[in-house]
Write an enzyme that holds these catalytic residues in place. Sequence first.
Site, PDB file in Angstrom:
ATOM      1  N   CYS A 248       0.806  -1.228   0.000  1.00 49.61           N
ATOM      2  CA  CYS A 248       0.000   0.000   0.000  1.00 49.61           C
ATOM      3  C   CYS A 248       0.837   1.276   0.000  1.00 49.61           C
ATOM      4  O   CYS A 248       0.368   2.325  -0.451  1.00 49.61           O
ATOM      5  CB  CYS A 248      -0.923  -0.009   1.200  1.00 49.61           C
TER       6      CYS A 248
ATOM      7  N   HIS B  11      -3.656   6.626  -0.136  1.00 50.51           N
ATOM      8  CA  HIS B  11      -3.949   5.237  -0.487  1.00 50.51           C
ATOM      9  C   HIS B  11      -5.420   4.982  -0.203  1.00 50.51           C
ATOM     10  O   HIS B  11      -5.939   5.350   0.861  1.00 50.51           O
ATOM     11  CB  HIS B  11      -3.068   4.310   0.350  1.00 50.51           C
TER      12      HIS B  11
ATOM     13  N   ASN C 214      -9.839  -1.470  -2.904  1.00 52.75           N
ATOM     14  CA  ASN C 214      -8.482  -1.171  -2.469  1.00 52.75           C
ATOM     15  C   ASN C 214      -7.523  -1.880  -3.428  1.00 52.75           C
ATOM     16  O   ASN C 214      -7.383  -3.099  -3.391  1.00 52.75           O
ATOM     17  CB  ASN C 214      -8.295  -1.672  -1.031  1.00 52.75           C
TER      18      ASN C 214
END
Length: 342
Positions: free
Chosen positions: A114, A263, A293
Site C-alpha cells: 500500500c 492510499h 483497495n
Amino acid sequence: MSAVINAIEYMLPERTESIDEIAARFPNWPLEKIAEKTGIRARHVANDDECASDFGVIAAQRLFERTGIDPAEIDYLIFCTQSPDYLAPTTACLIQERLGLPTHIGALDINLGCSGYIYALGVAKALIETGQSKRLLLITADTYSKFVNPGDKSVRALFGDAAAATLMSAAEGESTIGPFIYGTDGSGAQDLIVPNSGMRNRGHATPSEEYTDRHGNTRSDHNIYMNGRAVIEFTLREVPQAVTQLCEKAGVSLDDIDAVIPHQASATVLEGIRKKLALPAERFVVCMEDIGNTVSCSVPIAMKRALTNGQIKPGGLLLLVGFGVGLSWGATLVRLPDDFSR
C-alpha cells in the site's frame, strides 16, 4: 536535472465482483453496512490465468500509445508488486521482454504494498536525479484477490486488482517531486500478512488446511489475514503525523496543498484521516467505490481519475500518502508539470 511525472495510465481486469454477488454467498451478512464502512460496492478481480504482470504490460502499452513514446526510449523499469509471477526470475525482467524495451536498461522489482507507489517514486527520483536514468517507466500492479479466501468476509469485499503505469523523465528546473517521509514498523507485520507466501513457513505449512475463526471467516495460511482494528489504529496514529512532518520538512502548510491523494484503503479509514487533518472533502481525493483497495496502484489511479474529472489540475501541489502492509508508510509532494499528458 530534476525528475518529473509526465503521464499516468492504468487498467482494470474485465471481471468484476459486486457486493450483490457476495451477498448471494453470505445472505445473513449486513453487506449494505459493510459497503458503507468500506466505501466499496464493486471490485475488478483477475481470472485464474491472469497475473499482475499481464495487467502491468497492458497499462504500459496504453501509456505508450497515448503519449506516443517509443519503448526504445525507456532506460529503466521499476515494477512494484507483492504478487510477482515467480520468486525467481524478477518479474521486471519478464516485462522488459514483453514490452520490447531495450536490453541495456535497468529493471528491478520492489516488494511493497500500500505504500509502494511512494517508495517507488523515491527510488525513481534518485535514479533520475543522479543521472542513472533519463526516461523511466514505473509500473505498479497487484492481484491481491488471489490471496483472498472466498469464505473470508473480513477481506472479501475489500481488495481489487489493477495496474498503473507512470512515465517519468529528467527535466531542467526545480524539483517537482519530494521531499519524502518514510516509516516502517515491522512489529505490526502479523497484522496484515499472507503467512505461507515465502520461504519462512514453506517446509512445514504446505499443504495448509483451512480453518474458520470466531467471526466466521474461513481462510488458510496461504490466504491473506488482516487484523482490521490494529491496521486502522496504526493508520490513524501514523498517517496524520506523517503528513504534518512532510509539510514541516517542505516548509509548507496544508493550506498550500491543492489536494491530498491517500492510499484508497477504506471509507472509514480515509474519513478518519481527513477529519484529523481538518481538510475539506473537495481537497481530499476518494475514488474506490467501483474498484476497491488496489494496493500499490491506488494512489496513481486516484491521481489519474482526479485529473480526468477535474478535481485536480496540472501545476497544482499534491500530497501523496501511502500506508499499510509492512507495516509501512510514506508521503511526498508532487507538482505535475503544466504539459502533463492527460
